[in-house]
Design an enzyme around this catalytic site. Structure first.
Site: not given
Ligand code: AMP
Ligand code: ZN
Length: 135
Positions: A98, A100
């Protein structure tokens, strides 16, 4: 193996969806740095950025650019950060690739540039040579 982002793609997990294309999904991050902080993912499951196939790569990056522009304009942001955490050492917590997109405001006070190192001239060359061997 369960994956929360695959569940969002499948529709079994709720999300505030921004874009739902053939190959890409974008939705709001539930724990935003700033409101509008969004995530862009390939619909196919890849553990991280390195794994994404060429076929899925361009639609994802194109979507990152489009959504970045929309976020900046719609929220009157002063700028935005695009980032992808890959591996636990880089802060990755969800192992479905993903990106951001974080809207930024002059006054938001975040500091991403911390602990910057310095190179000597030799070190800089050595590091570049090391990397270029793999390119
Ligand atoms: P990372 O730390 O780069 O793996 O980012 C994962 C991101 O996913 C974090 O910023 C979380 O807040 C976000 N996240 C986790 N679960 C969900 C969800 N169900 N819907 C939207 N965002 C999410
Ligand atoms: Zn997944």
């Amino acid at each position: 193996m369960s994956c929360i982002f695959c569940d969002i793609v499948a529709g079994s997990e709720k999300a505030e969806i921004l874009v739902d294309d053939e190959k890409v999904l974008a939705f709001l991050d539930i724990r935003p740095f700033n409101y509008g902080h969004s995530l862009v993912i390939p619909k196919n499951h890849y553990e991280n950025f390195s794994e994404v196939t060429e076929e899925d790569l361009f639609p994802m990056i194109k979507s990152v650019q489009e959504i970045s522009k929309a976020i900046k304009s719609s929220l009157n942001a002063d700028g935005f950060n695009v980032l992808s955490n890959n591996g636990a050492a880089a802060g990755q917590t969800i192992y479905h690739c993903h990106f951001h997109i974080i809207p930024r405001f002059t006054s938001d006070g975040f500091k991403f540039k911390m602990n910057l190192k310095e190179y000597s001239e030799d070190e800089m060359k050595e590091v570049a040579v090391k990397i270029k061997k793999y390119l």
